[in-house]
Design a protein around this motif. Structure first.
Motif, PDB file in Angstrom:
ATOM      1  N   TYR A  76       0.872  -1.182   0.000  1.00 52.76           N
ATOM      2  CA  TYR A  76       0.000   0.000   0.000  1.00 52.76           C
ATOM      3  C   TYR A  76       0.904   1.226   0.000  1.00 52.76           C
ATOM      4  CZ  TYR A  76       0.845   0.727   4.979  1.00 52.76           C
ATOM      5  OH  TYR A  76       1.430   0.984   6.180  1.00 52.76           O
ATOM      6  N   ASN A  77       0.339   2.396   0.335  1.00 54.17           N
ATOM      7  CA  ASN A  77       1.072   3.622   0.017  1.00 54.17           C
ATOM      8  C   ASN A  77       2.376   3.832   0.790  1.00 54.17           C
ATOM      9  OD1 ASN A  77      -0.011   4.244   2.451  1.00 54.17           O
ATOM     10  ND2 ASN A  77      -1.221   5.990   1.767  1.00 54.17           N
ATOM     11  N   SER A  78       2.658   2.997   1.793  1.00 53.45           N
ATOM     12  CA  SER A  78       3.953   3.115   2.480  1.00 53.45           C
ATOM     13  C   SER A  78       4.928   2.026   2.047  1.00 53.45           C
ATOM     14  CB  SER A  78       3.769   3.007   3.993  1.00 53.45           C
ATOM     15  OG  SER A  78       2.995   4.068   4.466  1.00 53.45           O
ATOM     16  N   LEU A 121       5.441  -2.390   1.560  1.00 57.90           N
ATOM     17  CA  LEU A 121       4.859  -3.715   1.814  1.00 57.90           C
ATOM     18  C   LEU A 121       3.852  -3.651   2.962  1.00 57.90           C
ATOM     19  CD1 LEU A 121       8.065  -5.942   1.666  1.00 57.90           C
ATOM     20  CD2 LEU A 121       6.123  -6.089   0.094  1.00 57.90           C
ATOM     21  N   PHE A 122       2.863  -4.540   2.925  1.00 59.47           N
ATOM     22  CA  PHE A 122       1.890  -4.614   4.022  1.00 59.47           C
ATOM     23  C   PHE A 122       2.541  -5.116   5.312  1.00 59.47           C
ATOM     24  CE2 PHE A 122      -1.788  -5.372   0.919  1.00 59.47           C
ATOM     25  CZ  PHE A 122      -2.358  -4.141   1.162  1.00 59.47           C
TER      26      PHE A 122
END
Lengths: 360, 212
Positions: free
Chosen positions: A211-213, A215-216
């Motif tokens: 997601y936007n940062s 890896l999950f």
């Protein structure tokens, strides 16, 4: 849109493959991996469809292969997608505006495995691909075989929130679920490649791992779970010499090296919210091709002038040297104005002509 | 920090729910002030979780299990805090906008804001502008809106307009976030802040109430 008459405007899967091999052809290719907007289909086809389109990944009816190929042919889109989805036990609800959304998964532990939705029938899936290939014959439109995978499908089957906690609470069960999904998709991939490996354009795997940062999950844990399983999934395609493409959302800085090491040749969509696609291309030129990333909100709410300017800018900065295929930043969903979608397509034909592009 | 507060702090950091419950109960039994348990144990730990998340050391699972552990501790001290009249640092009403049922990001932001010491009023998903207006009227300091879909982000602008029309715009600060939302979009629609993730949202909220 009228059927194009010039070779330049017609679809050509070789144009797409050249770009994925980091070569220039006559123009920048373009593809859309998911179109779920009935309005966009009907606008391009200039006729009403006598069925309702939904999102195949959410159990909806996809567009019929013959209509999809005509949709691509009219716009000069170089390939279409045939989906091999197995996303079991997702729970959907309707919002107040009537739209349908994923809200949870049903598999909360081993005790629920007995109610796991069965995978789609393999023969039916192969017959559907055959319809696609038949429809595409002689049109120049390539057919991409797209597979759901094991990582995000596991999280969706369990429920995203619960699955995040399960990385700590019951990792062995998460891995068991991943392997159940993987086993089926490997068999499907093998059957597709054995029977149609010479006919399909390439293979795509659809698995949101970030997601936007970034890896999950923690990289060390992710590396335990993902690469070897993903290598198994794409092994039949690699064995057949097919190019492989991975779709994942998210910030790609730490994800691209993983995809490259696993053996992927291209990534989609390099979300603009968390990536500068020009910088990503500079970093990966010649190694990983990119597909994307005209911002979907721009297609939904922007003006034609803004869209044309964005595509022109991308053609100038990303086109030279190949390695880039134009597409939207997610999918063409309800809410994208049909006129804006067509503007994007016309702009890549207008500004994507090789021989007139500047390099980055 | 006393040993017991240190145990609570460390237990939150590793998401040890039982460790937090046991630690908080032990602290209460030993007569440690509930406000001190909250501030030096639970909130301090969640602040460290946020820092580690922003540094890339923690990811969503670590944040979630830490928040779950913190909640276990909060359950024990909440009645004591109420009884002692300990006030939260501010009230936040949070919801996913109309037409959108996605709640993971919204829940994470809520947890991190609670972990920062806010009272969080969860309005749920598919929240109409009117419902946000009601929340603004109820005296919250911050309205936090989340959207995952390109097709639902216009509900953010509609909600801000509804708050303006109700003459409540000056009484609340508005934060927005979610996958398709950007800083530029937040500015365009007149929001007071944008946060890319849950930790950043909690930090923004702290700035708003002057606690950063």
């Amino acid at each position: 849109m009228k059927l194009p008459t010039s070779d330049y405007d017609k679809p050509n899967v070789r144009r797409l493959l050249a770009a994925l091999h980091h070569q220039e052809s006559d123009r920048v290719p373009h593809i859309e991996l998911w179109v779920t907007s009935q309005a966009v289909y009907e606008y391009v086809l200039e006729r009403k469809l006598d069925y309702t389109i939904g999102d195949a990944a959410e159990g909806g009816q996809s567009i019929a292969p013959e209509d999809d190929v005509e949709f691509a042919t009219r716009q000069g889109e170089d390939a279409v997608l045939c989906n091999f989805n197995w996303r079991p036990n997702n729970v959907f609800r309707l919002a107040s505006d009537g739209t349908r959304h994923y809200v949870d998964g049903e598999i909360k532990g081993r005790q629920d495995l007995g109610k796991l939705d069965p995978p789609p029938n393999l023969d039916d899936q192969l017959n559907y691909l055959e319809r696609y290939l038949h429809a595409a014959q002689g049109t120049g439109v390539g057919v991409i075989a797209n597979f759901t995978s094991f990582f995000d499908s596991t999280m969706l089957a369990i429920g995203v929130n619960d699955s995040f906690m399960m990385f700590y609470d019951d990792l062995p069960f998460l891995e068991e679920m991943m392997d159940i999904l993987l086993e089926n998709q490997v068999n499907t991939m093998r059957a597709v490649c054995d029977r149609f490996g010479d006919d399909i354009a390439l293979v795509m795997v659809n698995d949101d791992i970030g997601y936007n940062s970034g890896l999950f999950i923690k990289p060390d844990l992710f590396m335990q779970l993902f690469p070897e399983r993903m290598k198994r999934l794409i092994a039949p395609a690699k064995k057949h010499g097919l190019l492989t493409l991975m779709h994942t959302d998210g910030k790609m800085d730490n994800i691209m090296p993983i995809l490259y090491d696993v053996g992927f040749n291209a990534a989609h969509p390099i979300e603009p919210e968390s990536n500068d696609i020009v910088e990503v291309k500079k970093a990966w030129a010649g190694r990983m091709a990119l597909i994307g990333n005209v911002h979907t909100p721009l297609l939904a709410y922007g003006s034609r002038e803004e869209i044309e300017a964005q595509v022109r800018d991308y053609c100038m900065k990303l086109g030279p040297g190949g390695g880039w295929v134009l597409g939207s930043s997610t999918s063409i969903m309800d809410g994208v104005k049909p006129e804006n979608f067509v503007t994007m397509v016309e702009a890549v034909h207008k500004y994507g002509r090789y021989g007139s592009l500047e390099g980055i | 920090m006393t040993d017991i507060l240190k145990t609570i702090f460390e237990s939150v950091l590793v998401g040890n729910k039982k460790g937090v419950s046991d630690g908080v109960q032990q602290a209460v039994d030993a007569g440690v002030d509930a406000g001190e348990i909250l501030n030096k144990g639970l909130i301090a730990a969640m602040s460290e979780v946020g820092r580690r998340f922003e540094e890339g050391e923690y990811f969503v699972p670590e944040m979630l299990i830490a928040a779950r552990a913190m909640s276990a501790g909060m359950e024990i001290i909440k009645p004591l805090l109420v009884k002692a009249g300990v006030e939260t640092i501010g009230k936040v009403a949070i919801g996913t906008v109309k037409g959108d049922l996605h709640d993971i990001g919204k829940n994470l932001v809520g947890m991190m804001m609670e972990g920062a010491g806010f009272e969080v009023i969860d309005l749920g998903v598919d929240v109409t502008p009117d419902r946000f207006v009601e929340a603004a009227r109820s005296g919250v300091n911050i309205i936090a809106m989340s959207a995952l879909l390109t097709t639902t982000i216009p509900s953010m602008e509609a909600t801000i307009k509804a708050i303006e029309v109700s003459n409540l715009r000056d009484s609340v600060r508005i934060l927005v976030g979610g996958a398709p939302v950007t800083q530029a979009y937040a500015e365009k629609i007149g929001a007071d802040g944008y946060a890319a993730d849950a930790s950043a949202a909690a930090r923004k909220a702290l700035e708003i109430v002057g606690r950063s």
